[in-house]
Design a protein around this motif. Structure first.
Motif, mmCIF file in Angstrom:
data_model
loop_
_atom_site.group_PDB
_atom_site.id
_atom_site.type_symbol
_atom_site.label_atom_id
_atom_site.label_comp_id
_atom_site.label_asym_id
_atom_site.label_seq_id
_atom_site.Cartn_x
_atom_site.Cartn_y
_atom_site.Cartn_z
ATOM 1 N N ASP A 195 42.699 36.309 79.451
ATOM 2 C CA ASP A 195 41.814 37.267 78.535
ATOM 3 C C ASP A 195 41.610 36.525 77.165
ATOM 4 O OD1 ASP A 195 40.803 39.373 77.368
ATOM 5 O OD2 ASP A 195 41.723 40.703 78.363
ATOM 6 N N LEU A 196 40.644 35.733 76.984
ATOM 7 C CA LEU A 196 40.907 34.989 75.652
ATOM 8 C C LEU A 196 40.522 36.089 74.428
ATOM 9 C CD1 LEU A 196 38.904 31.605 76.492
ATOM 10 C CD2 LEU A 196 41.447 32.052 76.647
ATOM 11 N N PRO A 219 46.008 26.731 65.621
ATOM 12 C CA PRO A 219 45.401 28.061 65.344
ATOM 13 C C PRO A 219 44.473 28.387 66.397
ATOM 14 C CG PRO A 219 45.203 26.592 63.409
ATOM 15 C CD PRO A 219 45.584 25.764 64.535
ATOM 16 N N ILE A 220 44.537 29.703 66.732
ATOM 17 C CA ILE A 220 43.702 30.163 67.975
ATOM 18 C C ILE A 220 42.286 30.194 67.569
ATOM 19 C CG2 ILE A 220 44.072 32.721 67.537
ATOM 20 C CD1 ILE A 220 43.997 32.836 70.421
ATOM 21 N N ASP A 221 41.970 30.467 66.367
ATOM 22 C CA ASP A 221 40.590 30.287 65.992
ATOM 23 C C ASP A 221 39.978 28.793 66.096
ATOM 24 O OD1 ASP A 221 40.120 32.837 64.638
ATOM 25 O OD2 ASP A 221 41.724 32.238 63.446
ATOM 26 N N HIS A 222 40.637 27.760 65.737
ATOM 27 C CA HIS A 222 40.250 26.580 66.116
ATOM 28 C C HIS A 222 40.171 26.143 67.572
ATOM 29 C CE1 HIS A 222 41.789 25.154 61.745
ATOM 30 N NE2 HIS A 222 41.248 26.243 61.804
ATOM 31 N N ILE A 223 41.133 26.480 68.215
ATOM 32 C CA ILE A 223 41.154 26.243 69.795
ATOM 33 C C ILE A 223 39.930 27.019 70.511
ATOM 34 C CG2 ILE A 223 42.695 26.625 71.818
ATOM 35 C CD1 ILE A 223 44.404 24.834 70.354
ATOM 36 N N LEU A 224 39.927 28.086 70.358
ATOM 37 C CA LEU A 224 38.752 28.764 70.930
ATOM 38 C C LEU A 224 37.510 28.410 70.341
ATOM 39 C CD1 LEU A 224 40.002 32.444 71.149
ATOM 40 C CD2 LEU A 224 40.375 30.578 72.856
ATOM 41 N N ALA A 225 37.248 27.879 69.307
ATOM 42 C CA ALA A 225 36.087 27.453 68.643
ATOM 43 C C ALA A 225 35.630 25.944 69.347
ATOM 44 C CB ALA A 225 35.974 27.381 67.409
ATOM 45 N N PRO A 238 34.299 35.235 77.602
ATOM 46 C CA PRO A 238 33.407 36.037 78.563
ATOM 47 C C PRO A 238 32.151 36.028 77.877
ATOM 48 C CG PRO A 238 35.302 37.221 77.274
ATOM 49 C CD PRO A 238 35.546 35.988 76.818
ATOM 50 N N GLU A 239 31.105 36.010 78.825
ATOM 51 C CA GLU A 239 29.706 36.225 78.576
ATOM 52 C C GLU A 239 29.226 37.010 77.305
ATOM 53 O OE1 GLU A 239 25.937 34.702 79.648
ATOM 54 O OE2 GLU A 239 27.744 34.495 81.008
ATOM 55 N N GLY A 240 28.579 36.581 76.332
ATOM 56 C CA GLY A 240 28.261 37.610 75.209
ATOM 57 C C GLY A 240 29.414 37.616 74.146
ATOM 58 N N PHE A 241 30.535 37.080 74.566
ATOM 59 C CA PHE A 241 31.523 37.257 73.450
ATOM 60 C C PHE A 241 31.214 35.953 72.419
ATOM 61 C CE2 PHE A 241 35.770 35.933 71.640
ATOM 62 C CZ PHE A 241 36.326 37.503 71.164
ATOM 63 N N SER A 242 31.205 36.397 71.018
ATOM 64 C CA SER A 242 31.255 35.342 69.915
ATOM 65 C C SER A 242 32.663 35.678 69.188
ATOM 66 C CB SER A 242 29.928 35.125 69.688
ATOM 67 O OG SER A 242 29.749 36.391 68.724
ATOM 68 N N LEU A 243 33.038 34.541 68.791
ATOM 69 C CA LEU A 243 34.342 34.765 67.953
ATOM 70 C C LEU A 243 34.069 35.219 66.640
ATOM 71 C CD1 LEU A 243 36.371 31.305 68.068
ATOM 72 C CD2 LEU A 243 37.029 33.348 68.725
ATOM 73 N N PRO A 244 34.513 36.319 66.312
ATOM 74 C CA PRO A 244 34.358 37.005 65.137
ATOM 75 C C PRO A 244 34.766 36.085 64.083
ATOM 76 C CG PRO A 244 35.492 38.644 66.600
ATOM 77 C CD PRO A 244 35.702 37.245 67.095
ATOM 78 N N THR A 245 34.063 36.158 62.801
ATOM 79 C CA THR A 245 34.304 35.189 61.800
ATOM 80 C C THR A 245 35.169 35.503 60.954
ATOM 81 O OG1 THR A 245 32.502 36.058 60.555
ATOM 82 C CG2 THR A 245 31.750 34.136 61.527
ATOM 83 N N GLN A 246 35.653 36.776 61.017
ATOM 84 C CA GLN A 246 37.089 37.161 60.244
ATOM 85 C C GLN A 246 37.586 38.436 61.181
ATOM 86 O OE1 GLN A 246 35.121 38.156 56.664
ATOM 87 N NE2 GLN A 246 35.297 40.369 57.062
ATOM 88 N N ARG A 247 38.978 38.448 60.945
ATOM 89 C CA ARG A 247 39.563 39.618 61.571
ATOM 90 C C ARG A 247 39.474 41.050 60.941
ATOM 91 N NH1 ARG A 247 43.318 37.413 65.401
ATOM 92 N NH2 ARG A 247 42.933 35.198 65.686
#
Ligand SMILES: Nc1ncnc2c1ncn2[C@@H]1O[C@H](COP(=O)(O)OP(=O)(O)OP(=O)(O)O)[C@@H](O)[C@H]1O
Ligand SMILES: [Mg+2]
Length: 247
Positions: A195-196, A219-225, A238-247
């Protein structure tokens, strides 16, 4: 970087049938760090978790907790310090009632009755399972059993909490509430998950395991990008999920 609390050095492990599961894993986790362990089915993630408190022992290489190598003489102390919530709760629950299952570990620590009861009450409350405390675990739903299994480990108040797919089979509200509980804990957290978004929400570091090896760590931000890295290891946001640019 905080001092390492968990250190694996060139850990190799094959199951008795000869199936290789870990093929030279070297990793270290700092005290208080929250690390997601990601990777495809059969990658060796659960096998890795079971090495963190000595349930499985490496065929070669070492695992150290707080600088002490896991061996027969350190096992009791290691089990106190590292709590592993198994992928399958049915591998953890075996007492006649939920409350007895959650009390089992703390009672073995030698705590008195009142202290054990306090631990049980608080752990069941954390996972929202107080209302099932007198029921047999095998009468509960899978998601409820997962939560009780988590309570059994939380009641031990370990320094390192290892969770193997904590959010699988949880309904959306329980998934969110459990994340809030984990987020508030000061402990070192090692969390295996497919569950990314959950991993992103809770962890600042991600380790990718594939074919028994570490295939990514950062860093997870780097890995998931890193689309190419994710793609190489069967990981998909997941479909439609984009990494938020900040927490
Ligand atoms: N008890 C066992 N006996 C023999 N082989 C096993 C056993 N458990 C796991 N394996 C094998 O070891 C390898 C690693 O399995 P492991 O369960 O650690 O993977 P995983 O990354 O946790 O996968 P999943 O995402 O499906 O939970 C796989 O090839 C698996 O088939
Ligand atoms: Mg697994």
């Amino acid at each position: 970087m905080t001092p390492p609390i968990v250190e694996l050095d060139d850990v190799h492990f094959a199951y008795p049938d000869g199936q290789h599961a870990l093929d030279g894993v070297t990793l270290s986790f700092g005290a208080g760090e929250r690390v997601a362990v990601l990777g495809p089915n059969g990658a060796g993630k659960s096998t890795l978790c079971l090495h963190l408190n000595g349930i499985l022992r490496p065929q070669s290489g070492t695992v150290r907790i707080g600088g002490t190598e896991i061996d027969d003489s350190s096992l009791t102390e290691v089990r106190r310090r590292v709590g592993v919530v198994f992928q399958d709760p049915d591998d953890m629950l075996f007492m006649p009632t939920v409350a007895q299952d959650v009390a089992f570990g703390p009672a073995n620590l030698g705590l008195d009755r009142d202290a054990v009861q306090r631990r049980v009450d608080s752990a069941l409350q954390m996972v929202g399972m107080t209302h099932v405390r007198d029921r047999p675990p095998h009468h509960l739903s899978f998601g409820q059993r997962k939560r009780v299994a988590a309570a059994a480990v939380l009641a031990m108040e370990p320094d390192v909490l290892v969770l193997d797919e904590p959010s699988s089979n949880l309904d959306p509200r329980s998934r969110r509430e459990f994340a809030e509980i984990l987020d508030a804990l000061p402990q070192t957290l090692v969390m295996v998950t497919h569950d990314l978004p959950y991993a992103w929400q809770l962890c600042h570091r991600a380790v990718i395991v594939d074919e028994g090896r570490v295939a990514g760590d950062g860093p997870i931000d780097h890995i998931l990008a890193d689309d190419a890295l994710l793609d190489a290891h069967a990981l998909e946001l997941p479909e439609g999920f984009s990494l938020p640019t900040q927490r």
